[in-house]
Motif scaffolding. Structure first.
Motif, mmCIF file in Angstrom:
data_model
loop_
_atom_site.group_PDB
_atom_site.id
_atom_site.type_symbol
_atom_site.label_atom_id
_atom_site.label_comp_id
_atom_site.label_asym_id
_atom_site.label_seq_id
_atom_site.Cartn_x
_atom_site.Cartn_y
_atom_site.Cartn_z
ATOM 1 N N LYS A 1 6.492 128.677 57.790
ATOM 2 C CA LYS A 1 6.233 129.849 56.949
ATOM 3 C C LYS A 1 7.534 130.608 56.707
ATOM 4 N N PRO A 2 7.670 131.193 55.525
ATOM 5 C CA PRO A 2 8.891 131.967 55.247
ATOM 6 C C PRO A 2 8.919 133.237 56.073
ATOM 7 N N PHE A 3 10.113 133.640 56.471
ATOM 8 C CA PHE A 3 10.276 134.867 57.255
ATOM 9 C C PHE A 3 10.331 136.063 56.316
ATOM 10 N N GLU A 4 9.498 137.036 56.588
ATOM 11 C CA GLU A 4 9.434 138.242 55.750
ATOM 12 C C GLU A 4 9.376 139.457 56.654
ATOM 13 N N TYR A 5 10.282 140.390 56.444
ATOM 14 C CA TYR A 5 10.303 141.612 57.251
ATOM 15 C C TYR A 5 10.539 142.805 56.336
ATOM 16 N N HIS A 6 10.234 144.012 56.862
ATOM 17 C CA HIS A 6 10.389 145.243 56.084
ATOM 18 C C HIS A 6 10.900 146.353 57.003
ATOM 19 N N PHE A 7 11.624 147.273 56.413
ATOM 20 C CA PHE A 7 12.052 148.471 57.128
ATOM 21 C C PHE A 7 11.003 149.568 56.920
ATOM 22 N N MET A 8 10.627 150.236 57.990
ATOM 23 C CA MET A 8 9.579 151.251 57.914
ATOM 24 C C MET A 8 9.968 152.413 57.005
ATOM 25 N N ASP A 9 11.239 152.830 57.029
ATOM 26 C CA ASP A 9 11.630 153.966 56.192
ATOM 27 C C ASP A 9 11.478 153.633 54.709
ATOM 28 N N GLU A 10 11.740 152.387 54.319
ATOM 29 C CA GLU A 10 11.567 151.986 52.920
ATOM 30 C C GLU A 10 10.091 151.986 52.536
ATOM 31 N N THR A 11 9.233 151.615 53.469
ATOM 32 C CA THR A 11 7.788 151.633 53.205
ATOM 33 C C THR A 11 7.316 153.049 52.931
ATOM 34 N N TYR A 12 7.785 154.008 53.707
ATOM 35 C CA TYR A 12 7.373 155.399 53.480
ATOM 36 C C TYR A 12 7.969 155.947 52.193
#
Length: 793
Positions: free
Chosen positions: A646-657
């Protein structure tokens, strides 16, 4: 006669080139801004109107006095089907739910898909999404079927025919039975694929619980149906089937027209659709009108200012027999020519600015020159501009007395000068109003970006949970903690700002039997509060040192304790569903959702059954901000070890907010941009008036200079009148701006104070801009040769 009018108009246009250029450019900028904003407004108001019979499609909303006060788009799974059976007006019903983010594979092509939905078999009977491959009547007849969009088909299959191909995900397979044309940009329902509830049940999903409000329900009603009666009957059906929210808590249903969903759902709880805000549409519509009116004011100002130059021409025409109506037609004809020339330039400007406008607004607008609607818009704008900009000059100039004019006794009079000054005041008042509003919106956006949310969203990364992560979670966690740059690791069943999980029916010691408490609940792993940076108010965090924490401990936030009215909560009994336990800690309130809403009651509990994380769950990783690259590389390595397919996918919490406020940020950028437009238009008019005044006062300036007046004295002479007008404009604009800003800020539960400084700064900025605009003309006049000035005319 008409040809003669146009000939005179063109001759005047060529003779007074600078004034003509200012008029045309000002009108063009105003028209271009009006066209762009009107395109945006039309797109917002066009949502879901492409569905056949859209006027008879409705969404069911749930309301209640104890919860769902603003409405909730969740309904029980069986409600729609029962409505078809029991309510004669309901011709068809469909339920709609979000599907968790999944990784799909076809051969070597693997992608995460987060825009999946699960729908009833009747989905395409109600909605008119265009199916380009497959049979509309049978695409969902097989429980293993999956219908995908063109873009998704191209992503996995390229040039291959996708029909009959199998997509594999999380241990189950979906056979492609249909391909949809990509969902239109003006659709509230957004997805890349959909599956049937038959498929959903096969993978463990449930849609039969009358007390689980997990799905949106849409209805197609017979034309002319009484929606109030239909909603009442549906409420009765839910009550008869023992829906706890209806039977015990007084919940009821209401029907909302499908075409209203996009602009009326900003306050609806847990909306699954792409929503806008009718208040923004209204604000943008007013902005567009302001910009166009400012351009028209420019035209009127310059036309009336130059009245003296046209007076002799009008007097001669009247002497040789021209009536007032004839003069009026002549000036309207000139206004029409200016408007047509300005529109040609405006269309070119709008076309050039459209890519920029799309980037700023987040839209994909196009200018369809063959569109009847666009042609009507352009012609209507020309007509509006012609009548608005040309009316006062036509009526004012046509009223001149020919005898007075030919005797050289013509004067514009105080009334005409006052009117012109009032136009300048109005023009700058509109500009200042926009400037104040834009400044407060910008400050509110900055406030939300910088506000302490009660937890540390910086240096916090999350990635999705899947089957492999669930099965080897402890290994994943321990491996991550051994990587450089990683401080702590935890997990949560959902990303709260995007998918808050809610429940009612909680019990606690001393509970009032009539009290029904609705709360967000989070299933978390140990170390959650440390990883998130949440602070405890009382008690303690979850700990492995206490064997009962995993099975019976609860931590609530301060707001939950306030609403439950518990005194000394630590150690008190608390239960949800079949899990009884005690309150071991009170966490300080934190804004885990948007700042549009107040902090809500929230309960946290440990789950040892990690499979409960598998739908919308996330792994949270606190990293060292100075070693971000190392930390991400470490997470990537662990992911590839456990989930190599599976491809690796991550996010930064500050960008989500930050994304929670994307709509406001875009709206702010648009209003900022068109505030600049408004100021530019105002300055163009001011520049023209200053040039005309300097020309009018040429002789006076020459005499003053001969008598010893300095350059500074001449600049003050020419700028004094305009500075007064801008100051009066502030007095007019500030009360209106205060009222508008106050209404705009009420959208947010947490907002800035309305301080006088922004009003003052905006007023000073407007004055400075006005002075800079006329400065060039004033200096030029002040430095002119006084001998030539005295000889002028």
């Amino acid at each position: 006669m008409i040809r003669n009018y146009f000939k005179i108009a063109l001759r005047n246009l060529a003779r007074y080139k600078m004034y003509s250029l200012i008029n045309i450019l000002g009108l063009a900028i105003g028209m271009a801004g009006f066209i762009l904003i009107t395109l945006w407004v039309h797109h917002e108001k066009s949502f879901d109107r492409f569905h056949e019979g859209h006027e008879n499609i409705y969404r069911v909303l749930s309301f209640g006095d104890k919860y769902f006060k603003n409405g909730f788009d969740g309904t029980p799974g069986p409600l729609g089907a029962k409505a078809v059976e029991g309510v004669p007006e309901v011709q068809a019903a469909c339920k709609f739910g979000m599907f968790p983010k999944l990784a799909f594979r076809y051969k070597d092509n693997v992608f995460f898909e987060k825009s999946g939905v699960v729908v009833s078999d009747t989905f395409l009977d109600i909605f008119s999404y265009e199916l380009i491959k497959g049979d509309r009547n049978t695409v969902l007849s097989d429980p293993s079927s999956i219908v995908i969009t063109e873009s998704m088909a191209e992503r996995y299959f390229g040039e291959e025919d996708p029909i009959g191909k199998v997509l594999v995900s999380e241990g189950f397979e979906g056979m492609v039975s249909g391909v949809l044309k990509d969902v239109p940009s003006n659709s509230t329902l957004r997805f890349d694929y959909f599956i049937s509830f038959g498929f959903y049940r096969r993978v463990g999903g449930s849609d039969s619980n009358w007390s689980a409000y997990n799905y949106s329900t849409y209805l197609r009603l017979a034309e002319g149906s009484d929606t109030g009666r239909v909603a009442e009957l549906m409420t009765d059906i839910a009550r008869d089937n023992n829906s706890a929210q209806v039977s015990n808590s007084g919940c009821w249903y209401r029907l909302e027209p499908m075409i209203d969903v996009h602009l009326s759902s900003h306050n609806i709880g847990s909306s699954r659709e792409l929503v806008g805000d009718k208040r923004m549409v209204f604000a943008f519509s007013i902005t567009a009108l302001f910009v166009l009116i400012l351009a028209c004011i420019n035209f009127m100002n310059l036309s009336t200012a130059r009245a003296g130059r046209r007076a002799r021409e009008i007097g001669l025409r009247k002497v040789v027999g021209a009536g007032r109506a004839s003069i009026v037609r002549q000036f309207y004809g000139e206004s029409l020519i200016y408007s047509i020339l300005a529109m040609v330039l405006a269309v070119l400007l709008a076309d050039l600015m459209l890519p920029w406008f799309n980037r700023v607004s987040g839209k994909e607008l196009v200018i369809a020159y063959s569109s009847t609607r666009l042609i009507v818009l352009l012609l209507g704008t020309i007509a509006f501009t012609t009548l608005t900009a040309g009316s006062y000059p036509a009526l004012y100039l046509s009223a001149f007395n020919p005898a007075s004019v030919l005797k050289g006794e013509f004067t514009q009079g105080r009334r005409g000068i006052r009117f012109r000054k009032s136009l300048v005041v109005g023009q700058f008042a509109l500009s200042i109003l926009l400037l104040v509003t834009a400044s407060f919106m910008s400050k509110q956006m900055h406030f939300m970006a910088r506000k302490d949310l009660g937890f540390n969203r910086e240096n916090l990364i999350y990635f999705p949970v899947n089957t492999e992560i669930v099965e080897r979670y402890e290994h994943v966690k321990n491996s991550l903690l051994g990587k450089p740059g990683i401080i702590s690791v935890s997990a949560q069943n959902t990303l709260v700002p995007e998918v808050p999980c809610r429940m009612t029916g909680y019990k606690w010691d001393g509970k009032d039997p009539d009290h029904s408490q609705d709360m967000i609940f989070s299933l978390v792993d140990f170390d959650f509060f440390r990883t998130m940076g949440l602070e405890m108010k009382e008690g303690r965090v979850f700990s492995r040192d206490y064997s009962t924490d995993a099975t019976s401990a609860y931590i609530l936030n301060e707001e939950a304790i306030r609403q439950m009215k518990i005194a000394d909560p630590i150690g008190k009994g608390f239960a949800m569903v079949d899990r009884s336990g005690t309150i071991t800690g009170i966490v300080k309130d934190a804004n885990l959702r948007s700042l549009h809403v107040q902090v809500e009651p929230h309960v946290f509990l440990i789950t040892e059954d990690m499979s409960r994380m598998n739908s919308y769950g996330i792994v949270l990783v606190r990293i060292d901000g100075n070693r971000t690259s190392e930390a991400i590389a470490g997470i990537d390595g662990v992911w590839n070890e456990v989930c190599s397919d599976k491809p690796f996918e991550y996010h930064f919490m500050d960008e989500t907010y930050d994304r929670l406020y994307t709509a406001e940020a875009r709206a702010g950028k648009v209003i900022n941009s068109f505030t600049v437009f408004a100021i530019l238009i105002s300055c163009l008019g001011l520049f023209g008036l200053a040039a005309f005044m300097a020309e009018q006062k040429t002789r006076e300036i020459g005499i003053r200079k001969v008598m010893g007046a300095s350059v500074g004295n001449i600049i003050i002479l020419l700028s004094k009148e305009f500075s007064k007008s801008v100051m009066y404009a502030n007095i007019v604009a500030w009360p209106a701006a205060y009222f508008i800003v106050r209404r705009v800020l009420q959208i947010y539960a947490y907002r800035i104070d309305i301080t006088p400084w922004i009003f003052l700064y905006s007023g000073v900025a407007a004055l400075a801009i006005a002075m800079i605009t006329i400065c060039w003309q004033a200096v030029r006049a002040a430095l002119s040769d006084p001998v030539k000035a005295v000889r002028y005319e």
